[in-house]
Design an enzyme around this catalytic site. Sequence first.
Site, PDB file in Angstrom:
ATOM      1  N   HIS A 180       0.831  -1.196   0.000  1.00  0.00           N
ATOM      2  CA  HIS A 180       0.000   0.000   0.000  1.00  0.00           C
ATOM      3  C   HIS A 180       0.868   1.250   0.000  1.00  0.00           C
ATOM      4  CE1 HIS A 180      -2.831   2.939   2.095  1.00  0.00           C
ATOM      5  NE2 HIS A 180      -3.387   2.684   0.933  1.00  0.00           N
ATOM      6  N   HIS A 197      -8.373   7.794  -4.216  1.00  0.00           N
ATOM      7  CA  HIS A 197      -8.898   6.446  -4.412  1.00  0.00           C
ATOM      8  C   HIS A 197     -10.111   6.417  -5.332  1.00  0.00           C
ATOM      9  CE1 HIS A 197      -6.806   6.161  -0.440  1.00  0.00           C
ATOM     10  NE2 HIS A 197      -6.348   5.067  -0.995  1.00  0.00           N
ATOM     11  N   ARG A 223     -14.178  12.634  23.588  1.00  0.00           N
ATOM     12  CA  ARG A 223     -14.158  12.369  25.027  1.00  0.00           C
ATOM     13  C   ARG A 223     -15.539  12.678  25.576  1.00  0.00           C
ATOM     14  NH1 ARG A 223     -14.362  10.141  29.315  1.00  0.00           N
ATOM     15  NH2 ARG A 223     -13.029  10.592  31.121  1.00  0.00           N
ATOM     16  N   CYS A 280      -7.083  16.023  25.721  1.00  0.00           N
ATOM     17  CA  CYS A 280      -7.603  15.425  26.939  1.00  0.00           C
ATOM     18  C   CYS A 280      -6.489  15.359  27.981  1.00  0.00           C
ATOM     19  CB  CYS A 280      -8.133  14.026  26.643  1.00  0.00           C
ATOM     20  SG  CYS A 280      -8.729  13.145  28.096  1.00  0.00           S
ATOM     21  N   TYR A 314      -9.600  15.483  37.154  1.00  0.00           N
ATOM     22  CA  TYR A 314      -8.756  16.401  36.396  1.00  0.00           C
ATOM     23  C   TYR A 314      -7.908  17.279  37.299  1.00  0.00           C
ATOM     24  CZ  TYR A 314     -11.618  14.801  32.543  1.00  0.00           C
ATOM     25  OH  TYR A 314     -12.254  14.013  31.620  1.00  0.00           O
TER      26      TYR A 314
END
Length: 503
Positions: free
Chosen positions: A109, A134, A208, A255, A392
Site C-alpha cells: 500500500h 482512491h 471524550r 484530553c 482532572y
Amino acid sequence: MLLLRAAAIAAGRRLPLPRRGCSRLTPGNPAAGERRGAAAVLAALLGLGAALAYGERRRRVAQAAQAPPSRRYPRYTREEVGRHRSPQDRVWVTHGTDVFDVTDFVELHPGGAEKLLLAAGGALEPFWALYAVHNQPHVLELLREFKVGELSPDEAPPDPAAAQDPFAGDPPRHPGLRVSSRKPFNAETPAELLAERFLTPNELFFTRNHLPVPAVDPGSYRLRVEGPGGRVLSLSLSELRSRFPKHEVTATLQCAGNRRSEMSRVRPVKGLPWDIGAIGTARWGGARLRDVLLHAGFGEERAGEWHVCFEGLDADPGGAPYGASIPYGRAVSPGADVLLAYEMNGEELPRDHGFPVRVVVPGVVGARSVKWLGRVAVSAAESPSHWQQNDYKGFSPCVDWDSVDYSAAPAIQELPVQSAITHPRPGAAVPPGELTVKGYAWSGGGRDVVRVDVSLDGGRSWRVARWVEGERAALGRAWAWKLWELRAPVAAGTEVEIVCKAV
C-alpha cells in the site's frame, strides 16, 4: 518526552516485539525488497490497487466469472468480515456490497501498511472519503480482482432492545477511530493519521464523552447566562449567531489523560488507556465568551477571585450535568480567545463535539471546553461539578488512590509543553536507507513551541527537526500545535533509539 526505540535489523532477520515504548524496524531480504520496490513504484504511479493485477489473482477472477451467477461468490455477514483484521487471519474489507481479501496488498500500500489496516474487517468508504485519490475508475477495477465474496442481504436488523439503551441515540462514528470505551463513547485519532494534516478532520477528531450524547433541537435551544443578583440572559442559537461578531480561532484541544498508557508502563494509573491520539486541532468559529458576558452586564474586572462556570446538556441518570469552570479573568480577556463555538473546521459542530454550542478554551485542558453548552454562570466559586472538584487534578507521585485528597490540589487549567512521535510506531517495519520521523509538538497557555529536537541514539546526540506545518501566532496566543519531521539515514543492523523533545 516520548521514548520510542527503533531497530533496523539485518536483511532477512526478524526479532520478537520489543519492550515497552520500542519499535523494531525490519528490512526484508534484498530480492524481496526489489520486488516490493517495483510494486511500490507501480502502486505510486497508478494509485491504490495498482499491485492487485497479478497472474494468479487474475486466473481466479476469470474462473469465478465463468461460474454460474448463483455460485460465483459466497455470502458473508459483516460480523464474519470483521474477523479478518490481521495478516494472520487474512485482511478483508468491504466496498459497497462486495467483500475483498487484500492481505497480499497490505505491504504494498503506497500510504503504508498501517493505514490500510485501519480499515481491516470493515468498510473502505469512510477512509476513501478522506483521500480522494482512491475515487478513480482504475482503482475500483483493479480492486475487483481481490473480490472473495459478497455481503449477505439477510443480516439481522438492529436489536429492538437497543432503544432502551441510554446510548442508543449516540451518533454514528468513523470506523478509523481507536475506541477506548463505547458507553460512554471515547476514542482517539489513530497515531498514523495524527500528523497527516494540520487541521484534524472532524470525523477523526478524538472524542471524550462522559455521558450519553444529548439530542438537542436547534430550533428550541436556549443558552442561559446567569450571575449574582438574579441577572439572566437567554439566547437562542440564531441570536448567538446574529447579535455577536463571529470570531475564529485555530486551537488544539487535548484530553488531560492523553498518553496515559505511557504512564501506566511506569506505574499503573486509573482511567482510559489513551495512546498519543487524545489530541486534535480545529478551526473553531463562534461568539467570544467575553462579548456575551459584557453584553449580559458583567464588567471586565471583578473584585476577588471569580469564576465562570459551564454546564452541558448531557446528564447522568440522576440529572446532574457535566460541568467545569475557568477563572473569570481568562473568560473576559481579549487575548484569551475563549469561544462559544458553533462551527468546527467550517462546518456545523458535529454531535459528538458539542452541537449546537460548546465552549472552546484555547491553551487549557480539554475538560474545561464543555460541550452541548446549556448554562453559563458567573460565580464567586469554582464549578461544584464532580469533574471540577474530584477529577482532572494533578498530584505528586507519592500520592496513591488510598491517600488522595482532591481538595488539596487545584483543578488543571493550562497544560505543559510536550511532543510526540507519530511515525514510526512501535512494532513498525521499515527498509534501511532514509528514515522519516514525524510528530507533533504543542504547549498550553498560548506558549509557542520554538524547536523540536530529535535523537536517534537515546539522547546522546540531537538533531533539529524541521517544521512541516504550523501557524504564526501573536505572543502568548500560540493555541495550535506544530507538526514536525526529521529525515535521517539508518543502516541495516543498527540499533536506533528515537527520542523527541519540544522547547
